[in-house]
Design an enzyme around this catalytic site. Sequence first.
Site, mmCIF file in Angstrom:
data_model
loop_
_atom_site.group_PDB
_atom_site.id
_atom_site.type_symbol
_atom_site.label_atom_id
_atom_site.label_comp_id
_atom_site.label_asym_id
_atom_site.label_seq_id
_atom_site.Cartn_x
_atom_site.Cartn_y
_atom_site.Cartn_z
ATOM 1 N N SER A 99 -15.957 -1.166 -35.147
ATOM 2 C CA SER A 99 -15.180 -0.059 -35.707
ATOM 3 C C SER A 99 -14.568 -0.396 -37.054
ATOM 4 O O SER A 99 -14.069 0.501 -37.738
ATOM 5 C CB SER A 99 -14.076 0.363 -34.729
ATOM 6 O OG SER A 99 -13.158 -0.694 -34.536
ATOM 7 N N LYS B 235 -5.186 4.430 -33.274
ATOM 8 C CA LYS B 235 -5.289 3.767 -34.576
ATOM 9 C C LYS B 235 -4.515 4.530 -35.650
ATOM 10 O O LYS B 235 -3.785 3.945 -36.453
ATOM 11 C CB LYS B 235 -6.762 3.632 -34.971
ATOM 12 C CG LYS B 235 -7.545 2.689 -34.077
ATOM 13 C CD LYS B 235 -9.027 2.699 -34.413
ATOM 14 C CE LYS B 235 -9.801 1.764 -33.510
ATOM 15 N NZ LYS B 235 -11.260 1.799 -33.765
#
Length: 812
Positions: free
Chosen positions: A656, A699
Amino acid sequence: MAVAPLSPGMLRRPGLSPDAAFETTDDLPDLEGPLGQDRAVAALRFAIAMPGPGWGAYVMGPPGSGRHALVLRMLERAAAEAETPSDCCYLNDFAEPRRPRAVELPPGRALALRADMDRLVAELRVAIPAAFESADHRARLQLLDHELEEARERAVDEVRQRANARGIALLRTPIGFGFAPVKDGEVIEPDAFHELPEEVQERVKRDITQLQADLQRTLRSMPDLERRHREKVKEANREVALHAAGHLLDELQRRYADLPAVLAHLDAVQLDVLENVHEFLAGADGDSDLPAQLRKLLADTPALQRYGVNVMIDHSGHTGAPVVQEDLPTLANLAGRIEHHAHFGALVTDFTLIRPGALHRARGGWLVLDARKVLAQPFAWDELKRALRSRELRIEPPERLLGIGGTSSLEPQPIPLEVQVVLVGDRFLHHLLSVLDPEFPELFKVVADLEDAIPRTAANDLDFARLVATIARRARLRPLAREAVERVLQEASRLAGDATRLTADVASVSDVVVEADHEADAAGRSVVAARDVTAALAARERRAGRLRDELQEEIRRGTLVVETSGARVGQVNGLSVVGIGGRWFGRPSRITARVRLGRGEVVDIEREVALGGPIHSKGVLILAGFLGGRYSADRPLTLAASIVFEQSYSGVEGDSASSAELYALLSAIAGVPVRQGLAVTGSVDQLGRVQAVGAVTEKVEGFFDVCRARGLDGTQGVLLPAANVPHLVLREDVLAALQEGTFRIWPVETIDEGLELLTGLPAGAPDDAGRFPAGTVNGRVAARLEALSEQARRFMIAPVAPVAEGGGRGDG
């Protein structure tokens, strides 16, 4: 190529449909079935409808999805309509007591048979001693004793008469019989005998010798007389016992005339009672020759238990098939066991000490087991498979399964087994069993796979509201207002990690409802409001947020360096997630890149020090492929680059951050600074497309918390894959900042879009010859790589491999 930031309206998901008209959950009916599990329900229905070997079911899904509750609810409904299976019991085999016989009985008859046999033994304990104490029987025994004595006397009298005829007397002495000569009815003394003529003495001696031989033959015949006497006594006892017990057994035989196996057992019981009638007399009160304590001990002897009935399976008072759930599936709890008890200082056992297991109780129905628990118990998994394959229940002591000797035990006759087993477990365990155990797919052919999340539709939203109402009612909680249900609905989407879906984790939803009820109770409200749900979630975050708060504090203090303003070359804020105790939160990290003249190597420092996982290393290798494909298709790549997560002291896994690593690498090559107020998440492919990643909500919120602590100035934000926009389920404070314009989220689809946002320069598109415009980011990258190639030529550095191969060597 300009990318517009997301508006709050795009991220705010609608609540319940207006068609779902209710004020509180009291207005909603219960949700009878599972929420959105049509696939799993259909699979279970198929398994239930497919009786026979091999059609066991494996129900798998995430913990908290209500797997056990779903299985039990469906099985109980099916069991209510199924036929009630037969009872089963163990009876003593009088010919071979070590091998008790298994007998099937109609439902409810096993307990009745046990009660009848117990009553029979109790009545025999009274009737037989009473019959033996009767005057007629005692007179008969006395007559037999008198007959024995007369027979003995007659035999001795015959010898006496022969002796008398020869002038010799048969004398009875304390040590036996003896012969002596007589004269005029008097025994001749030894001195007088020696004065008799010699021929007289010799004749007397010959006669005595002959008479002694006759007496010996007579005495040797005495045991035969006693044996015949004992047989007559035994026959008399049998007749008395039969008279005392016959009518009792006849009554039982009439009662169980429809069960041949029971009739055969009753015949065996009658024979054994007649053969061992003395056992009913051993502890009788009339046996006054025995001490009282010994009579009590004999009365308590387990010998008469052989006439009892050991009920293994009982369905009296039940209708339908059984549904059994065994929470501790040990070998004994699953397949049964044979117990022992101490008697006269020794461990003994008999058929009454055979104990059933879960397979016995579930015979003719369904058995529900937790797959992980079964596999954790020694021998349990193998015994379960053996029973399902052979379709019979066989009880074996554990030491026999180990192949070692043990104490003498029973070998009960196997019981025929018809049962469907439903295993409940996780997907990983199912995959392991499918690969490692060839018997598993043969025995459990049906797979019921529960959904992790269900799509948000008007129907599913209403069912979710009914689920919340059901949870509140069954737990006797306060009703929830409509706004509170919508807040729980939002949290369900957040738990699913997708704004378009709802979590199937019923346990987590139930926890939220219970905690919100607690908040409402503390506030003195009779109805749970939306603010109670919000307060409960905030309290939960605080309880589990120690590590998150410590990391945020270290970032604010500058111990962990994360810049949120200014611009830096070769440095990008990457976003990762940290999980602890089932709770996840976002953590921003600095990703830096350095480049120099080299041989086309892109070094993953995390991989070099064994902190990077294979997926992360794969992402770094993709960067080398991207560089070579875009900028150096016709010439060697002559740079050496290193990429690292700064201040990372634990493992790094996942791809990611590969887009952030690529931005840092391109920035370092081009010498273009990157805005530090922006953070990046997303993976990248070799063609420069940004791909979706997980945990985007956490996030974004993690970087937002850092920026808010330092002061939002409108320049901060996050770049994330456009494909991840539906997965955002943000907190209200983040949505408020987006509304005010103090924080932004940009959805990007390509690396070029991200480069323009991060650098403020155009990315630059290649012309027909493949050249990028000067002054663009891509143009600067291409120019720097060309310069490195020229520099390498001057230093006579020959690259040793193409781009992809060079990246592989640099990584490994």
